[in-house]
Scaffold this motif. Structure first.
Motif, short mmCIF file in Angstrom:
data_model
loop_
_atom_site.label_atom_id
_atom_site.label_comp_id
_atom_site.label_asym_id
_atom_site.label_seq_id
_atom_site.Cartn_x
_atom_site.Cartn_y
_atom_site.Cartn_z
N THR A 1 0.85 -1.18 0.00
CA THR A 1 0.00 0.00 0.00
C THR A 1 0.89 1.24 0.00
O THR A 1 1.87 1.29 0.72
N THR B 1 -4.53 7.17 -0.43
CA THR B 1 -4.05 5.82 -0.19
C THR B 1 -4.24 4.98 -1.46
O THR B 1 -5.35 4.90 -1.98
N LEU C 1 -4.03 1.30 -3.00
CA LEU C 1 -3.98 -0.10 -2.62
C LEU C 1 -3.02 -0.87 -3.54
O LEU C 1 -2.81 -0.48 -4.69
N ASN D 1 -6.97 0.22 -6.57
CA ASN D 1 -7.88 1.36 -6.73
C ASN D 1 -7.21 2.42 -7.59
O ASN D 1 -6.02 2.34 -7.90
N VAL D 2 -8.03 3.40 -7.99
CA VAL D 2 -7.53 4.53 -8.77
C VAL D 2 -8.06 5.79 -8.10
O VAL D 2 -9.23 5.85 -7.72
N ALA E 1 -12.39 10.14 -0.96
CA ALA E 1 -11.12 9.40 -0.85
C ALA E 1 -11.34 7.97 -0.36
O ALA E 1 -10.63 7.05 -0.75
N SER F 1 -13.03 4.11 -2.83
CA SER F 1 -12.39 2.99 -3.51
C SER F 1 -11.61 2.10 -2.55
O SER F 1 -11.06 1.09 -2.97
N LEU F 2 -11.55 2.49 -1.28
CA LEU F 2 -10.76 1.70 -0.33
C LEU F 2 -11.60 0.64 0.37
O LEU F 2 -11.09 -0.28 0.97
N PHE G 1 -10.18 0.90 7.15
CA PHE G 1 -9.39 1.48 6.06
C PHE G 1 -9.83 2.90 5.73
O PHE G 1 -9.02 3.77 5.47
N SER H 1 -7.72 6.54 6.32
CA SER H 1 -7.35 7.24 5.09
C SER H 1 -8.11 8.54 4.88
O SER H 1 -7.92 9.21 3.88
#
Lengths: 516, 128
Positions: free
Chosen positions: A171, A178, A180, A185-186, B84, B87-88, B114, B118
């Motif tokens: 990560t 962040t 991954l 992810n984008v 943000a 997508s985590l 997560f 973040s």
């Protein structure tokens, strides 16, 4: 076709037709640019994203006795004080001075606290002069008590920006959030069709003196921002990556925390969410056409941030329509996207600016000087002081041993040559392992007969072409005392030890040069 | 239902969970677990025809069970809807609605944390 003066007269009369950039996209699609230019007077843009290059000049006023502040801390965050006695610049990304607080409270959070009207601690140090005798000060203040608090942001409102992904196994924590592992992810940051500089890609309507929306207050464009760049790839007339930027100013005292937020990108640092809205006068059909750009028309490259270099490889070219849909496809896999900048807030900025203009309280200004639309490139920083490479170190002939040698021979080899590390090599001289004097002592103490039983097989090495600084960091990271030097074929060329590196540092210090 | 199971040091070495799954017709998912010889806790999701019987069994074995009401909390004042976190999330519990507002579905959330670690404005907190 129209002039700014005519539009201002309409605003005054309450007759101006004002739409947001998102609304304009639909209008141009429905009635075409020519008709839209006749009907619409002003298009309001908006963005609300993390803009690190932001901050504010503060003037604290003079104390009695007076002080010429040389270091200044606001709630523990240092502001730059290399200005006149009681002026300072607080930058958004400055972390807290206490490492325990560190990145969690920085310049951006301080700016938000000021705008919220909170009391802030001021600590200042000075060396003392005849006219400014005071050497330190400790007090509190609120924003309203300052003489001036002027936001000046050297680089805001990027015209497009790359999206990010991460191909590595770990990560990553970046300024784009962040990421991954294994392209999990984008993330992307531009407000797309709402973004100010994507609606006027060649800066035909804006420049020094353009009145704008900045963090809930009226602000101004001062000119192009730092790293402003025009010589870039374009599709549909707009850049596909980062290009133009703006330098902005505004009165912090009039700003609204709804449109200015302190934030921390995890393990990266503080940054400021800034709300910017630029009004674009629809002077002709060309401008109408530009403001009609849609998310679909604005391309964006997804770069691999797993490659820690200045130019990162692109893994996909996509557009903001797809990015905003929630996922994109890379190599047949559907990958979730995160916007990073708030489209909801960007819309609120554009709507608010629209309300101001419709309400007759905000008038447009023609730029005194336009933002450069050509000839601007971003130059890299060359590291001109050459680093010392491993091969530049005066290395003695490598002293090695083979797996067949017995323990006492290796012990003798170490004593005779006054060394603590001996690389173990095969017949061709290729590295197999390493033994240290500690390994030999262990072998004797435990009566181990074979060298291969005590040697370390997974060896940390140095390559001849690597800078010595990198090896120093490696020796420190793995908590070892030396590494063998090998070439591309894994042939042992020598040893570099922590002692060699400290000697190198000392010789540089003697020459008056503290660093490597 | 989602619930926290509290294990006392006396029962950590007993195979309670495997007995539970063998003896009852339930669907059982471990979302989070932190169990040491000194005891510990586990966040589970349990459903199925015999879920209530299973829960009774767990309680009989000396496991303290508290239904988990909320797994995460989002401070709406602090949240700027930047997205943000979207997508985590490994279980698609976070989405952006048609008004571009970030929505958190507590039912889907497994409390991995997560999003909270973040979040640029520290708007998301894991509930205790």
């Amino acid at each position: 076709m129209k002039t700014i003066e005519e539009i201002n007269q309409k605003i005054k009369d309450g007759d101006a037709v004002v739409v947001t950039a998102a609304e304009m996209t639909r209008i141009v699609r429905d009635i075409g640019a020519d008709e839209a230019a006749r009907e619409v007077d002003v298009v309001t843009t908006g963005t609300f994203g993390a803009m690190c290059s932001s901050g504010a000049f503060l003037n604290f006023g003079h104390s009695d006795p007076p002080i010429k502040m040389s270091r200044t801390f606001l709630n523990g965050v240092e502001a730059y004080s290399g200005l006149a006695a009681v002026d300072a610049y607080i930058g958004a990304t400055q972390p807290h001075r206490d490492p325990k607080v560190g990145l969690e409270y920085g310049g951006s959070h301080l700016l938000e606290d000021l705008v919220r009207g909170k009391e802030v601690e001021l600590l200042a140090e000075a060396y003392g002069t005849d006219c400014y005798p005071l050497k330190d000060i400790h007090t509190n203040f609120k924003l309203e008590e300052l003489n001036q608090a002027i936001m000046v942001n050297p680089r805001n409102s990027y015209q497009n920006y790359a999206a990010a992904t991460n191909s590595t196994e770990e990560t990553l924590h970046t300024y784009l959030g962040t990421l991954l592992p294994k392209m999990g992810n984008v993330t992307y940051s531009s407000a797309g069709e709402l973004s100010p500089l994507l609606n006027d890609p060649l800066f035909k309507t804006m420049g020094l003196g353009t009145r704008i929306f900045l963090c809930g207050a009226e602000g101004y464009i001062l000119g192009e921002g730092t790293q402003h760049s025009t010589e870039v790839d374009r599709v549909n007339g707009v850049p596909v990556g980062s290009a133009g930027t703006l330098m902005l100013k505004g009165d912090l005292k009039k700003m609204d925390a709804e449109f200015l937020r302190g934030a921390t990108m995890p393990e990266y640092g503080p940054t400021l969410y800034v709300g910017v809205g630029v009004p674009i006068p629809v002077l002709n059909s060309e401008i109408a056409h530009q403001t009609g750009i849609s998310d679909q028309d604005i391309k964006c490259r997804v770069l691999d941030y797993g490659v820690p270099r200045r130019s990162r490889p692109a893994v996909l070219e996509t557009n903001y329509h797809d990015l905003r849909s929630g996922s994109v496809e890379i190599d047949g896999h559907e990958i979730q996207t995160s916007p990073m900048s708030s489209f909801r807030k960007a819309l609120q900025v554009a709507e608010k600016l629209k309300d101001w203009i419709e309400g007759g309280t905000f008038f447009l200004t023609p730029p005194v000087e336009r933002i450069p639309s050509k000839g601007q490139t971003v130059k890299p920083l060359q590291i001109k002081r050459p680093s010392i490479l491993v091969k530049d170190l005066k290395s003695k002939e490598p002293i090695t041993t083979t797996p067949q040698d017995n323990i006492s021979d290796v012990a003798r080899l170490m004593v005779d040559n006054n060394i603590n590390h001996v690389p173990v090599v095969d017949k061709e001289g290729k590295l197999m392992g390493i033994v240290t004097s500690w390994d030999i002592a262990q072998a004797v103490a435990k009566d181990v007969p074979e060298l291969t039983q005590v040697m370390t097989k997974k060896v940390i090495v140095a390559m001849e072409e690597e800078p010595v600084e990198l090896i120093a960091r490696r020796i420190d990271k793995y908590e070892i005392s030396g590494v063998p030097i090998v070439d591309r074929d894994n042939l042992v060329k020598g040893m570099i030890t922590a002692e060699d590196i400290s000697r190198l540092v000392c010789s540089h210090q003697n020459k008056g040069d503290g660093s490597l | 239902m989602k619930a926290w199971l509290n294990f006392s040091p006396e029962i950590v070495n007993q195979a309670v969970i495997s007995d539970l799954i063998k003896n009852f017709d339930i669907t059982f998912n471990i979302l989070k677990a932190n169990i040491t010889p000194k005891g510990g806790e586990m966040l589970i999701e349990i459903s199925g025809d015999q879920a209530q019987d299973g829960i009774k069994y767990l309680e009989e074995q000396g496991i303290n069970l508290t239904p988990a009401k909320r797994v995460v909390k989002k401070d709406e004042e602090k949240c700027v809807d930047c997205g943000a976190c979207v997508s985590l999330c490994p279980v698609d519990a976070i989405s952006i609605d048609e008004d571009w507002k970030v929505e958190l579905d507590d039912q889907k959330c497994i409390g991995c944390g997560f999003c909270s670690s973040s979040c640029p404005t520290r708007a998301i907190k894991l509930a205790d």
